[in-house]
Design an enzyme around this catalytic site. Structure first.
Site, PDB file in Angstrom:
ATOM      1  N   GLY A   7       0.820  -1.198   0.000  1.00 26.55           N
ATOM      2  CA  GLY A   7       0.000   0.000   0.000  1.00 26.55           C
ATOM      3  C   GLY A   7       0.856   1.251   0.000  1.00 26.55           C
ATOM      4  O   GLY A   7       1.835   1.349   0.743  1.00 26.55           O
ATOM      5  N   ALA A   8       0.499   2.198  -0.851  1.00 34.27           N
ATOM      6  CA  ALA A   8       1.205   3.485  -0.902  1.00 34.27           C
ATOM      7  C   ALA A   8       0.246   4.593  -0.510  1.00 34.27           C
ATOM      8  O   ALA A   8       0.283   5.691  -1.060  1.00 34.27           O
ATOM      9  CB  ALA A   8       1.771   3.732  -2.296  1.00 34.27           C
ATOM     10  N   GLY A  12       1.407   3.767   4.586  1.00 34.98           N
ATOM     11  CA  GLY A  12       2.485   3.096   3.872  1.00 34.98           C
ATOM     12  C   GLY A  12       3.281   4.037   2.997  1.00 34.98           C
ATOM     13  O   GLY A  12       4.511   3.946   2.907  1.00 34.98           O
ATOM     14  N   LYS A 185      -2.039   1.140  22.255  1.00 38.50           N
ATOM     15  CA  LYS A 185      -2.507   1.806  21.037  1.00 38.50           C
ATOM     16  C   LYS A 185      -3.961   1.430  20.739  1.00 38.50           C
ATOM     17  O   LYS A 185      -4.768   2.298  20.355  1.00 38.50           O
ATOM     18  CB  LYS A 185      -1.597   1.405  19.868  1.00 38.50           C
ATOM     19  CG  LYS A 185      -2.104   1.805  18.469  1.00 38.50           C
ATOM     20  CD  LYS A 185      -1.935   3.268  18.173  1.00 38.50           C
ATOM     21  CE  LYS A 185      -2.481   3.674  16.802  1.00 38.50           C
ATOM     22  NZ  LYS A 185      -1.763   3.122  15.659  1.00 38.50           N
ATOM     23  N   GLU A 268     -13.571   0.177  10.059  1.00 39.72           N
ATOM     24  CA  GLU A 268     -13.014  -0.997  10.738  1.00 39.72           C
ATOM     25  C   GLU A 268     -13.810  -1.331  12.000  1.00 39.72           C
ATOM     26  O   GLU A 268     -13.245  -1.744  13.019  1.00 39.72           O
ATOM     27  CB  GLU A 268     -11.552  -0.748  11.091  1.00 39.72           C
ATOM     28  CG  GLU A 268     -10.651  -0.565   9.882  1.00 39.72           C
ATOM     29  CD  GLU A 268      -9.210  -0.255  10.264  1.00 39.72           C
ATOM     30  OE1 GLU A 268      -8.302  -0.934   9.763  1.00 39.72           O
ATOM     31  OE2 GLU A 268      -9.010   0.676  11.071  1.00 39.72           O
TER      32      GLU A 268
END
Length: 307
Positions: A7-8, A12, A185, A268
């Site tokens: 992933g960019a 990422g 986190k 999510e």
């Protein structure tokens, strides 16, 4: 060390781009459309730590390449099962997989697929988003990766990885207790995304309102209590440390889930809040605010699926 960044996008692309700037051997695994955009414009980052634009090496899914030394997974959790299929040809005998997803369940999923010896514990703290042209906007002071051996302690391979991640223009920490770091986190993200989507607000107005702040604090306490009762590596002090972190962010700070909701993108919800509720043991307490958050997100998903 040869890196494959899956992933960019906002995460990422940022960390991978910084590694490219440092001079590391980095390849991005991307879809065809993203490959075309990157070949035309390069990777563009606007950051409070300095803007940059760079050309990058890319491969598309299914394209041949020999196994990589480290595969960094930086996608949303709902893409995980597809990503596992995509990276399988690039996982060799000594490949390290470093996931930077939010949550907890994905570690066991990756371990079951590729073997626990391949999967490190990892997380990141960063506030990034994409602009309309596919550029990355990084807008807060924190931009860090924390990683370590899932079973704890340190090793030669994590020390080697640290040497390649270090001095790349972001903060990196090698932890000897990564599972505890992951849960710290997780608690922060689940409570932040829960309250910002429930209230449809950034952090400032929520904390400034006594009524909203009280609901946030109850949500936070529910999450910590639930995880502690389920035997996770958390303690009651995580409520105070999370509240302190929330109080330190800028008033306009919000969650990526809140931003995604306004963009009418998938969320999510199951991976974060649903997974927490799945840990709840019968007869060991009620979690009304967390259940309300999850119900709110499922209504959004139901409506968004019909658009």
């Amino acid at each position: 060390m040869r890196f494959l960044i899956v992933g960019a996008g906002a995460i990422g692309g940022y960390f991978g781009g910084r590694l490219v700037q440092k001079g590391e051997d980095v390849t991005f695994l991307v879809r065809t459309a993203k490959k075309v955009q990157l070949e035309a414009d390069g990777l563009m980052v606007k950051s409070v730590h300095g803007d940059f634009q760079t050309s990058v090496r890319t491969i598309t899914y299914g394209e041949g390449a020999k196994p990589f030394d480290c595969i960094i997974i930086a996608v949303k959790a709902y893409h995980l099962f597809q990503v596992m299929n995509d990276i399988e040809p690039y996982v060799g005998e000594h490949t390290l997989i470093l996931p930077l997803l939010n949550g907890y369940d994905h570690f066991s999923i990756l371990q079951n697929r590729f073997g626990p010896e391949h999967v490190l514990g990892g997380l990141c703290y960063i506030e990034t988003t994409l602009d309309s042209a596919g550029g990355i906007i990084q807008s807060s002071s924190f931009h860090s990766i924390v990683f370590g051996e899932w079973v704890g302690g340190e090793s030669e391979r994590t020390q080697l990885l640290l040497s390649h991640l270090d001095n790349a223009g972001f903060t990196v920490t090698l932890s000897s207790d990564i599972q505890r770091e992951v849960w710290q986190k997780y608690i922060f993200v689940a409570s932040l995304s829960g309250i910002t989507t429930l209230m449809d607000s950034s952090v400032g107005p929520i904390l400034a309102s006594p009524e909203a702040r009280a609901i946030y604090e109850q949500l936070l306490q529910e999450i910590v209590s639930l995880a502690e009762k389920a035997g996770m590596p958390v303690g009651p002090e995580m409520s105070a440390s999370t509240l302190q972190k929330m109080g330190s962010v800028l008033p306009e700070f919000t969650s990526s889930m809140h931003r995604d909701m306004h963009k009418q993108l998938p969320l999510e919800a199951d991976h974060l809040h649903g997974a927490l509720l799945a840990l709840a043991l019968p007869g060991q307490g009620a979690y009304p605010v967390l259940e309300t958050v999850y119900a709110r997100l499922k209504v959004y998903e139901s409506v968004n699926d019909k658009r």
